[in-house]
Design an enzyme around this catalytic site. Sequence first.
Site, PDB file in Angstrom:
ATOM      1  N   THR A  86     -12.445   6.559   7.621  1.00 50.90           N
ATOM      2  CA  THR A  86     -13.009   5.633   8.825  1.00 50.90           C
ATOM      3  C   THR A  86     -11.651   5.254   9.702  1.00 50.90           C
ATOM      4  OG1 THR A  86     -12.088   3.887   7.328  1.00 50.90           O
ATOM      5  CG2 THR A  86     -14.375   4.493   7.449  1.00 50.90           C
ATOM      6  N   PHE A 141      -1.116  -4.229   7.540  1.00 49.54           N
ATOM      7  CA  PHE A 141      -1.830  -5.050   8.639  1.00 49.54           C
ATOM      8  C   PHE A 141      -0.901  -6.485   8.380  1.00 49.54           C
ATOM      9  CE2 PHE A 141      -4.727  -8.359   9.926  1.00 49.54           C
ATOM     10  CZ  PHE A 141      -4.999  -7.911  11.160  1.00 49.54           C
ATOM     11  N   VAL A 167       3.290   2.558   5.309  1.00 45.10           N
ATOM     12  CA  VAL A 167       2.537   3.850   5.378  1.00 45.10           C
ATOM     13  C   VAL A 167       1.217   3.736   5.641  1.00 45.10           C
ATOM     14  CG1 VAL A 167       1.910   5.865   4.008  1.00 45.10           C
ATOM     15  CG2 VAL A 167       4.343   4.816   3.942  1.00 45.10           C
ATOM     16  N   VAL A 168       0.559   4.304   6.753  1.00 45.47           N
ATOM     17  CA  VAL A 168      -0.823   4.039   6.826  1.00 45.47           C
ATOM     18  C   VAL A 168      -1.405   5.450   7.104  1.00 45.47           C
ATOM     19  CG1 VAL A 168      -2.780   3.536   8.507  1.00 45.47           C
ATOM     20  CG2 VAL A 168      -1.017   1.909   7.935  1.00 45.47           C
ATOM     21  N   ARG A 212       8.133  12.221   5.298  1.00 43.80           N
ATOM     22  CA  ARG A 212       8.823  11.456   6.071  1.00 43.80           C
ATOM     23  C   ARG A 212       9.754  10.530   5.419  1.00 43.80           C
ATOM     24  NH1 ARG A 212       5.161  14.159   9.009  1.00 43.80           N
ATOM     25  NH2 ARG A 212       5.498  14.688  10.854  1.00 43.80           N
ATOM     26  N   HIS A 262      -9.840   2.875  10.019  1.00 39.35           N
ATOM     27  CA  HIS A 262      -9.061   1.867   9.848  1.00 39.35           C
ATOM     28  C   HIS A 262      -7.773   2.148  10.257  1.00 39.35           C
ATOM     29  CE1 HIS A 262      -8.062   4.755   6.695  1.00 39.35           C
ATOM     30  NE2 HIS A 262      -6.822   4.289   6.381  1.00 39.35           N
ATOM     31  N   TRP A 304       0.926  -1.027  -0.101  1.00 38.62           N
ATOM     32  CA  TRP A 304       0.074  -0.010   0.037  1.00 38.62           C
ATOM     33  C   TRP A 304       0.899   1.230   0.083  1.00 38.62           C
ATOM     34  CZ3 TRP A 304      -5.181   1.751   1.285  1.00 38.62           C
ATOM     35  CH2 TRP A 304      -6.313   0.588   1.055  1.00 38.62           C
ATOM     36  N   PHE A 321      10.003  -0.548  13.762  1.00 36.87           N
ATOM     37  CA  PHE A 321       8.847  -0.343  13.426  1.00 36.87           C
ATOM     38  C   PHE A 321       8.969   0.813  12.688  1.00 36.87           C
ATOM     39  CE2 PHE A 321       5.257   2.501  14.589  1.00 36.87           C
ATOM     40  CZ  PHE A 321       4.049   1.553  14.404  1.00 36.87           C
TER      41      PHE A 321
END
Length: 158
Positions: free
Chosen positions: A95, A66, A89-90, A136, A97, A31, A122
């Site tokens: 929502t 995930f 990367v989130v 970043r 999520h 993603w 991490f």
Amino acid sequence: MATSLKNLSEYSQDKFTDISDKTFGIVVAEWHDDITSVLCQGAIDTLLKHGAQKENIFVNTVPGSFELTLGAQFLAMQEEIDAVICIGVVIKGDTKHDDYINHAVANGLTIVSLKFNKPVSFGLVTTNNLEQALDRAGGKHGNKGVEAAAAAIGMLSF
Ligand code: RBF
């Protein structure tokens, strides 16, 4: 390490151990792969800069952040792997999520690290928007992939 006052991905390398014989597994989420690829390259460059051998760096992809936890576990369970670096990367959306994914990954990676007694770093960039993520990944806040690799080396030097 970078802070809001100090934007570059600076880290102390005074106590870094010799990593020329160490083996690293990198797990990268697909993603936002335009961004995760930059973070991954930052991690690889950092390992090479500090003496890791190219043939001792194994990069694997997972569909999304995930899945970083299971990807990390697949690598950590291999005896020859000394440390695992996780990259994702989130970005916050409409929502919640991001909350669920981020907490699951943070908890999951902690468990994998403790279960296999190996550094699992991490390198998950969790942001409110795309611009913050780009900042970043080689932007004004440095490259979090560099920092994730430096953390892995730092823990190998513990
Ligand atoms: N994965 C990411 O790595 N970054 C994201 O920003 C991201 N956003 C998601 C948003 C939603 C609503 C969902 C359902 C999944 C998202 N994922 C994201 C994918 C997730 O990490 C995982 O790969 C999938 O849920 C399949 O298990």
